[in-house]
Design an enzyme around this catalytic site. Structure first.
Site, PDB file in Angstrom:
ATOM      1  N   GLY A 158       0.817  -1.202   0.000  1.00 14.30           N
ATOM      2  CA  GLY A 158       0.000   0.000   0.000  1.00 14.30           C
ATOM      3  C   GLY A 158       0.853   1.254   0.000  1.00 14.30           C
ATOM      4  N   GLN A 183       2.995  10.015   1.567  1.00 14.80           N
ATOM      5  CA  GLN A 183       4.297   9.377   1.315  1.00 14.80           C
ATOM      6  C   GLN A 183       4.938   9.862   0.021  1.00 14.80           C
ATOM      7  OE1 GLN A 183       2.659   5.195   2.153  1.00 14.80           O
ATOM      8  NE2 GLN A 183       4.781   5.057   2.795  1.00 14.80           N
ATOM      9  N   CYS A 234       7.202  -0.396   6.166  1.00 14.22           N
ATOM     10  CA  CYS A 234       6.643   0.779   5.501  1.00 14.22           C
ATOM     11  C   CYS A 234       7.658   1.299   4.497  1.00 14.22           C
ATOM     12  CB  CYS A 234       6.342   1.860   6.546  1.00 14.22           C
ATOM     13  SG  CYS A 234       5.717   3.395   5.853  1.00 14.22           S
ATOM     14  N   LEU A 235       7.204   1.662   3.313  1.00 16.79           N
ATOM     15  CA  LEU A 235       8.106   2.182   2.279  1.00 16.79           C
ATOM     16  C   LEU A 235       8.784   3.476   2.738  1.00 16.79           C
ATOM     17  CD1 LEU A 235       5.920   1.559  -0.911  1.00 16.79           C
ATOM     18  CD2 LEU A 235       7.918   0.236  -0.154  1.00 16.79           C
ATOM     19  N   HIS A 267      -2.863   0.531   8.409  1.00 16.38           N
ATOM     20  CA  HIS A 267      -1.553   1.192   8.276  1.00 16.38           C
ATOM     21  C   HIS A 267      -1.651   2.431   7.378  1.00 16.38           C
ATOM     22  CE1 HIS A 267       2.991   0.862   7.581  1.00 16.38           C
ATOM     23  NE2 HIS A 267       2.600   1.727   6.668  1.00 16.38           N
ATOM     24  N   GLU A 268      -2.295   2.263   6.214  1.00 17.21           N
ATOM     25  CA  GLU A 268      -2.360   3.371   5.246  1.00 17.21           C
ATOM     26  C   GLU A 268      -3.257   4.509   5.750  1.00 17.21           C
ATOM     27  OE1 GLU A 268      -0.170   3.336   3.066  1.00 17.21           O
ATOM     28  OE2 GLU A 268       0.308   1.215   3.188  1.00 17.21           O
ATOM     29  N   HIS A 290      -1.474   6.816   8.016  1.00 17.50           N
ATOM     30  CA  HIS A 290      -0.622   7.789   7.312  1.00 17.50           C
ATOM     31  C   HIS A 290      -1.392   9.086   7.044  1.00 17.50           C
ATOM     32  CE1 HIS A 290       3.205   5.953   6.287  1.00 17.50           C
ATOM     33  NE2 HIS A 290       2.636   4.863   5.816  1.00 17.50           N
TER      34      HIS A 290
HETATM   35 NI    NI Z   1       3.534   3.031   5.386  1.00 19.99          NI
END
Ligand code: NI
Length: 163
Positions: A46, A51, A88-89, A130-131, A134
């Site tokens: 995701g 981000q 996480c990216l 998670h997303e 953000h």
């Molecule tokens: Ni993330």
């Protein structure tokens, strides 16, 4: 379509609350298409708009067969519990243990403003939570009850390479 640059932990944009999307125009469509390309390129599950430096409530999630777009997503119901590894990216090279609900139902708009409902289990439910966090300026590292040590992380990478 194009790849966007993924910003990482420490960048103040990741700590800001995102504004709802109110205009469903070509600019939004381009953002969503770029985010889809970017999450595929980065091998992520995701990706949330902050981000890539955009403070709007937009998320993409790769379900395998398709990548869904979640504009202004809201969790309607959640149930059960799962306990597992999360990454996480925007926090490259790190993993932590996080408890999440096992099933999450949410509603969201698509790029045209039409509302949909989605239900996800296990990895997808984890990803939804998670997303969405953000979008409110939070990273999973705030929620992880334990981060893996460098040694544990190296072991994990080695196992993945051997598999
Ligand atoms: Ni993330």
């Amino acid at each position: 379509m194009a790849l966007r640059n993924i910003i990482t932990e420490g960048n103040p944009t990741l700590a800001k609350k995102c504004r709802p999307v109110t205009v469903f125009d070509d600019r939004l469509a381009t953002l969503i298409d770029d985010m889809k390309d970017t999450v595929i390129q980065a091998n992520g599950v995701g990706l949330a708009a902050p981000q890539v430096g955009v403070l709007r409530r937009v998320v993409v999630v790769d379900l395998g067969e398709e990548i869904i777009e979640l504009v202004n997503p809201k969790i309607l119901e959640q149930s059960g519990e799962q306990d597992g590894l999360e990454g996480c990216l925007s926090v490259p090279g790190k993993y932590g243990m996080v408890k999440r609900p096992n099933t999450v139902k949410l509603q969201a708009q698509d790029r045209h403003g039409d509302w949909y409902e989605y239900e996800g289990e296990e990895l997808i439910a984890r990803c939804f939570c998670h997303e969405l966090e953000h979008l409110d300026g939070h990273l999973y590292t705030e929620r992880a009850y334990r981060m893996l040590t460098e040694e544990e992380y190296e072991e994990l990478i080695q196992k993945e390479q051997d598999a």
